[in-house]
Design a protein around this motif. Structure first.
Motif, PDB file in Angstrom:
ATOM      1  N   VAL A  37     -24.738  17.748  25.835  1.00 22.78           N
ATOM      2  CA  VAL A  37     -24.197  17.104  27.054  1.00 22.78           C
ATOM      3  C   VAL A  37     -25.248  16.248  27.750  1.00 22.78           C
ATOM      4  CG1 VAL A  37     -22.504  18.943  27.386  1.00 22.78           C
ATOM      5  CG2 VAL A  37     -24.681  19.047  28.630  1.00 22.78           C
ATOM      6  N   GLY A  38     -26.509  16.508  27.465  1.00 28.28           N
ATOM      7  CA  GLY A  38     -27.578  15.709  28.058  1.00 28.28           C
ATOM      8  C   GLY A  38     -27.804  16.005  29.521  1.00 28.28           C
ATOM      9  N   ALA A  39     -28.701  15.245  30.109  1.00 32.27           N
ATOM     10  CA  ALA A  39     -29.098  15.502  31.499  1.00 32.27           C
ATOM     11  C   ALA A  39     -27.967  15.238  32.483  1.00 32.27           C
ATOM     12  CB  ALA A  39     -30.311  14.632  31.846  1.00 32.27           C
ATOM     13  N   SER A  40     -26.989  14.426  32.088  1.00 32.61           N
ATOM     14  CA  SER A  40     -25.863  14.125  32.993  1.00 32.61           C
ATOM     15  C   SER A  40     -24.761  15.167  32.889  1.00 32.61           C
ATOM     16  CB  SER A  40     -25.297  12.744  32.691  1.00 32.61           C
ATOM     17  OG  SER A  40     -24.791  12.722  31.366  1.00 32.61           O
ATOM     18  N   GLY A  41     -24.883  16.087  31.958  1.00 33.32           N
ATOM     19  CA  GLY A  41     -23.882  17.134  31.795  1.00 33.32           C
ATOM     20  C   GLY A  41     -24.267  18.393  32.545  1.00 33.32           C
ATOM     21  N   HIS A  42     -23.459  19.416  32.351  1.00 30.11           N
ATOM     22  CA  HIS A  42     -23.680  20.664  33.085  1.00 30.11           C
ATOM     23  C   HIS A  42     -23.227  21.820  32.200  1.00 30.11           C
ATOM     24  CE1 HIS A  42     -22.776  23.126  37.026  1.00 30.11           C
ATOM     25  NE2 HIS A  42     -23.919  23.468  36.469  1.00 30.11           N
ATOM     26  N   VAL A  43     -24.093  22.781  31.999  1.00 27.04           N
ATOM     27  CA  VAL A  43     -23.730  23.986  31.237  1.00 27.04           C
ATOM     28  C   VAL A  43     -23.854  25.182  32.176  1.00 27.04           C
ATOM     29  CG1 VAL A  43     -24.243  25.472  29.270  1.00 27.04           C
ATOM     30  CG2 VAL A  43     -24.532  22.987  29.075  1.00 27.04           C
ATOM     31  N   ILE A  44     -22.747  25.855  32.403  1.00 27.51           N
ATOM     32  CA  ILE A  44     -22.728  27.039  33.271  1.00 27.51           C
ATOM     33  C   ILE A  44     -22.759  28.262  32.362  1.00 27.51           C
ATOM     34  CG2 ILE A  44     -21.463  28.294  35.051  1.00 27.51           C
ATOM     35  CD1 ILE A  44     -20.061  25.540  35.672  1.00 27.51           C
ATOM     36  N   ALA A  45     -23.878  28.968  32.402  1.00 26.21           N
ATOM     37  CA  ALA A  45     -24.092  30.125  31.541  1.00 26.21           C
ATOM     38  C   ALA A  45     -23.829  31.388  32.369  1.00 26.21           C
ATOM     39  CB  ALA A  45     -25.517  30.112  31.009  1.00 26.21           C
ATOM     40  N   VAL A  46     -22.731  32.057  32.062  1.00 24.43           N
ATOM     41  CA  VAL A  46     -22.306  33.222  32.853  1.00 24.43           C
ATOM     42  C   VAL A  46     -22.716  34.498  32.123  1.00 24.43           C
ATOM     43  CG1 VAL A  46     -20.341  34.440  33.871  1.00 24.43           C
ATOM     44  CG2 VAL A  46     -20.352  31.929  33.786  1.00 24.43           C
ATOM     45  N   ASP A  47     -23.349  35.414  32.830  1.00 29.13           N
ATOM     46  CA  ASP A  47     -23.682  36.710  32.247  1.00 29.13           C
ATOM     47  C   ASP A  47     -23.690  37.761  33.356  1.00 29.13           C
ATOM     48  OD1 ASP A  47     -24.906  37.278  29.233  1.00 29.13           O
ATOM     49  OD2 ASP A  47     -25.318  38.877  30.667  1.00 29.13           O
TER      50      ASP A  47
END
Lengths: 45, 198
Positions: free
Chosen positions: B94-104
């Motif tokens: 996704v690159g720097a303009s993307g967003h990854v929400i890592a839920v734990d």
């Protein structure tokens, strides 16, 4: 697969099946329960 | 006696805290990048680009991103992200303009994950404390939901899948790696926490 479809997803398909416990300490138990790994995907309409 | 979900979660947290603290000690399941490449089809070259603190605690059972990569600028949720191997691979896509929400839900995994964000400089990855059954994510905001070896540990899979559906945008994709048991497990055994975690 049915559980994913029941949640509302469409185009559900399994793309891979395998044995992720092969060679692991838990392999015997995994084999006993006929455990299988899989990759599955779907799409929200 | 019915399965106590809180006890189950406590046991799962204990196991995965141990995994993140000592990923190579040997468990009933495989861990680490060599396993991911040899048995699950991950790219050894891509994994080699990530630090050991990201890849060593990996304990997934499939390869969610093998079914399609998110494009630049997309938003991804990783349910039960652990130390974040799939999340960081998604972050590259996704690159720097993307967003990854890592839920734990496991504090040790969240702490390691946030350390890994600092270590990699991949600020598009955000670790959030939460349950698969109640994702800390707004409705209809996500392009791709991934999960790897987590939903099998959730007693009510229908709720988890409904949560994934809720957070996805129309047209959004779900890509899961997980396990299934083909042999019937007696109802009494299904109520034992050790059956779920062993």
């Amino acid at each position: 697969m049915a559980a994913i479809q029941n949640a509302g997803f469409v185009d559900v398909d399994i793309t891979w099946r395998g044995k992720p416990f092969t060679g692991a300490a838990g392999q015997a138990k995994a084999d006993m329960f006929e455990l299988e790994g899989f990759n599955i995907r779907g799409r929200k309409p | 006696m019915a399965l106590d979900t809180n006890i189950l979660r406590d046991e799962i947290q204990k196991v995965y805290t141990q995994v993140v603290c000592d990923p190579k000690q040997g468990y009933h399941f495989h861990t680490g990048p060599d396993y991911a490449a040899d048995l699950l089809g991950y790219s050894r070259a891509e994994l080699a680009e990530l630090p050991d603190s990201v890849t060593a605690p990996f304990a997934g059972v499939g390869n969610p991103l093998s079914m399609g990569q998110p494009g630049p600028g997309r938003t991804v949720v990783d349910i039960g992200a652990g130390s974040g191997m799939d999340a960081f691979l998604a972050a590259k896509a996704v690159g720097a303009s993307g967003h990854v929400i890592a839920v734990d839900m496991t504090d040790a995994m969240l702490e390691r994950g946030r350390d890994n964000v600092a270590l990699t400089g991949m600020r598009q990855v955000e670790f959030r404390n939460g349950l698969a059954e109640a994702l800390p994510v707004d409705d209809g905001t996500v392009d791709l939901v991934i999960s790897n070896g987590v939903i099998n540990l959730c007693p009510d899979k229908a709720i988890v899948l409904r949560e994934a559906f809720r957070v996805l945008k129309p047209g959004g994709r779900l890509q899961i790696g997980d396990i299934i048991v083909h042999k019937d497990i007696p109802a009494a055994a299904r109520e034992k926490v050790e059956i779920w975690t062993a």
